[in-house]
Design an enzyme around this catalytic site. Structure first.
Site, short mmCIF file in Angstrom:
data_model
loop_
_atom_site.label_atom_id
_atom_site.label_comp_id
_atom_site.label_asym_id
_atom_site.label_seq_id
_atom_site.Cartn_x
_atom_site.Cartn_y
_atom_site.Cartn_z
N LYS A 279 0.97 -1.07 0.05
CA LYS A 279 -0.12 -0.04 0.03
C LYS A 279 0.83 1.14 0.03
O LYS A 279 2.04 1.18 0.41
CB LYS A 279 -0.97 0.07 1.40
CG LYS A 279 -1.97 -1.07 1.25
CD LYS A 279 -2.71 -0.73 2.54
CE LYS A 279 -3.75 -1.96 2.69
NZ LYS A 279 -4.95 -1.70 1.88
N ARG A 353 -9.94 -11.49 2.22
CA ARG A 353 -10.95 -12.63 1.82
C ARG A 353 -10.18 -14.42 1.81
O ARG A 353 -10.85 -15.07 1.67
CB ARG A 353 -11.35 -12.33 0.39
CG ARG A 353 -10.22 -12.00 -0.49
CD ARG A 353 -10.66 -11.42 -1.89
NE ARG A 353 -10.84 -10.03 -1.62
CZ ARG A 353 -11.09 -9.04 -2.25
NH1 ARG A 353 -11.46 -9.38 -3.83
NH2 ARG A 353 -11.13 -7.64 -2.22
N1 BES Z 1 -8.08 -3.88 4.56
C1 BES Z 1 -7.96 -3.56 3.30
C2 BES Z 1 -9.49 -2.74 2.93
C3 BES Z 1 -9.63 -1.43 3.78
C4 BES Z 1 -9.33 -0.30 2.98
C5 BES Z 1 -10.09 -1.37 5.11
C6 BES Z 1 -9.57 0.71 3.61
C7 BES Z 1 -10.09 -0.11 5.58
C8 BES Z 1 -9.94 1.08 4.94
C9 BES Z 1 -8.21 -4.77 2.55
O1 BES Z 1 -7.48 -5.65 2.78
C10 BES Z 1 -7.73 -4.19 1.02
O2 BES Z 1 -6.44 -3.92 1.03
N2 BES Z 1 -8.51 -4.45 0.13
C11 BES Z 1 -8.11 -4.05 -1.13
C12 BES Z 1 -8.82 -4.96 -2.25
C13 BES Z 1 -8.01 -4.93 -3.55
C14 BES Z 1 -6.51 -5.23 -3.64
C15 BES Z 1 -8.95 -5.58 -4.38
C16 BES Z 1 -8.77 -2.59 -1.43
O3 BES Z 1 -9.82 -2.37 -0.97
O4 BES Z 1 -8.14 -1.90 -2.00
MN MN Z 2 -5.30 -5.78 1.95
#
Ligand code: BES
Ligand code: MN
Ligand code: ZN
Length: 499
Positions: A279, A353
């Protein structure tokens, strides 16, 4: 266990109370000045009519989150705090919010103790108030050096609620306390940084809950047991981090032995860097909250262990950390989950997931009446619903509605999104049975559909709490940080099923 306010009950007359602060809760009037409830006549008299004049002048109108301090009468109560319940017929949620506003005001003043006037409140409202007072008093001071004694404001240690003396009020008071205790656990786990809250912290928390109440059984799986279960989806996320992953199951048996249990499942990523699909740095620190689903399960189990509903409830969490490292899973890797399905890891940041996939397979052994999972699963849910609603997903619209109604009662509004088959096209892989991301469009829906691939033989609803489990701004009634969601939804759902 946690910094918790101690709550007390009194049936004394308001004028007989000795307190640094008395909070009084009033709904907004639909026309003109608020008319004073009879239960406050004696207080107003002791204040020489100051309360009546304040209302008549409309200095205080009872709006949501509105507060007004008045000097108390010569003896007894030092300060009177009027707190607005907002427009319309007050709900349990409105009382909860007002209770939190009152407690936060007492914390800011440093009164150390307070009273709350609730002799006109219904049991339902009383329950909300009690939970709200504890929510407002909550803090996480563990990692701060305390201010010098002379400058320190006293933390709010005691709140006494003036209630009616009847059974319904006693039950409601206890329910409010039980909810508060659960939410405090969820918030505490959420607030803990990633170096303090580790997978083992969930094991400890579960054991503490079990020990405290004696009606919860704890089972823990480590990487070797998960290996035996064939949990390749969960394990591939854990393989990049030095801490061992943990699966924790907590069984509460309040129903008959062969009553099918309600199973609560939670995502417990102690930190989510994104892994190799790392990230961006700004705001990454918020990803310590990526365990709020699991925190919610722990919190709900605490509340349930206290409330002792006559149903069976099992809480299951999966905990690890998502890290980039030499051993981390890479984009393109294909792993096999415990139901035999193969998954192509397109983006290592879609890790929640992967963990949930194996948990959802795991819980089938309990022959659940229903499974609810909660996860901070997608950033996309914030685009869809903002910070005001939990995303609800599931193939059974009636069940989704049951969860939504529970959330509404529990003060955690939710809203359903469609899980149509058409969206499944997006998670088809060229090499495996599934891919772990469906691209940008409808990101929360494709995540839910991915989970559904691992649901077999039981009714199921998925709660995406990424927008609601924590707040990046001070909400007035709650500070910045963990909100306690989804404890309220889980607990209300269980209570509704128990009735
Ligand atoms: N933990 C994150 C989701 C999240 C994002 C929670 C912002 C709280 C605030 C999750 O694991 C994630 O990174 N999801 C990705 C999925 C994508 C790579 C398909 C996302 O939401 O960008
Ligand atoms: Mn994630
Ligand atoms: Zn995550």
């Amino acid at each position: 266990m946690t910094t918790m306010l101690s709550l007390h009950v009194s049936h004394a007359a308001v004028t007989a109370v000795d307190s640094p602060l008395l909070a009084v809760f009033l709904p907004a009037s639909t026309s003109g000045a608020i008319s004073m409830p009879e239960s406050l006549y004696s207080l107003d008299e002791a204040m020489q009519g100051a309360l009546a004049r304040t209302l008549a002048r409309r200095d205080f109108r009872g709006g949501r989150d509105e507060t007004c301090f008045l000097a108390g009468p010569e003896r007894g109560v030092e300060r009177v705090l009027l707190v607005g319940l907002g427009k319309g017929e007050p709900t349990r949620t409105a009382w909860r919010r007002a209770g939190a506003v009152a407690a936060r005001a007492a914390v800011k003043l440093g009164t150390g103790a307070m009273h709350a006037h609730a002799s006109d409140a219904s049991p339902e409202h009383l329950e909300g108030l009690v939970a709200g007072l504890a929510l407002g008093a909550w803090s996480y001071p563990d990692l701060r050096t305390p201010a010098p004694e002379a400058e320190r404001r006293a933390p709010l240690a005691n709140a006494t609620v003036i209630t009616r003396d009847d059974n319904a009020s006693r039950t409601a008071f206890a329910a409010g306390e039980a909810i508060a205790a659960g939410q405090a656990i969820a918030r505490r786990l959420g607030m803990m940084p990633g170096n303090v809250c580790t997978p083992e912290t969930f094991v400890q928390t579960a054991r503490e809950i079990a020990e405290r109440h004696g009606n919860v059984n704890v089972t823990v799986l480590g990487p070797r047991e998960m290996e035996q279960e064939g949990m390749g989806a969960f394990l591939c996320i854990a393989q990049g981090t030095p801490q061992e992953p943990r699966l924790v199951a907590m069984e509460y048996r309040g129903g008959a032995e062969n009553d099918a249990p309600i199973v609560l499942v939670g995502k417990g990523l102690c930190f989510d860097t994104g892994g190799i699909s790392i990230k961006p740095a700004p705001e990454m620190e918020w990803m310590k909250y990526d365990m709020c689903g699991a925190g919610g399960v722990m919190g709900a189990m605490e509340t349930i262990a206290r409330m002792k509903p006559n149903v069976n409830v099992i809480g299951v969490i999966g905990s690890t950390t998502n890290m980039p490292s030499g051993t981390a899973v890479k984009p393109g890797d294909v792993v096999r989950a415990s139901n035999g399905k193969t998954i192509e890891v397109i983006n290592t940041d879609a890790e929640g997931r992967m963990v949930l996939a194996d948990l959802l397979v795991f819980v089938k052994r309990y022959k659940p009446a229903v499974v609810l999972d909660a996860a901070t699963l997608t950033g996309a849910i914030v685009f869809a619903l903002g910070h005001n609603a939990v995303g609800l997903f599931g193939p059974d619209a009636t069940l989704v509605e049951e969860v939504r109604a529970a959330g509404e009662k529990g003060g955690e509004p939710g809203w359903p999104l469609p899980v149509w088959d058409e969206y499944r096209e997006q998670i088809k892989s060229d090499v495996a049975d599934l891919r772990n991301t469906g691209g940008r469009p409808a990101g929360s829906i494709t995540a839910a559909l991915f989970l559904q691939e691992f649901v077999d033989g039981y009714p199921w609803v998925h709660l995406d709490v990424a927008g609601t489990a924590y707040s990046q701004t001070d909400l007035g009634w709650l500070p910045k940080g963990p909100t306690g969601t989804p404890v309220g939804t889980f607990v209300e759902f269980v209570r509704q099923r128990a009735r």
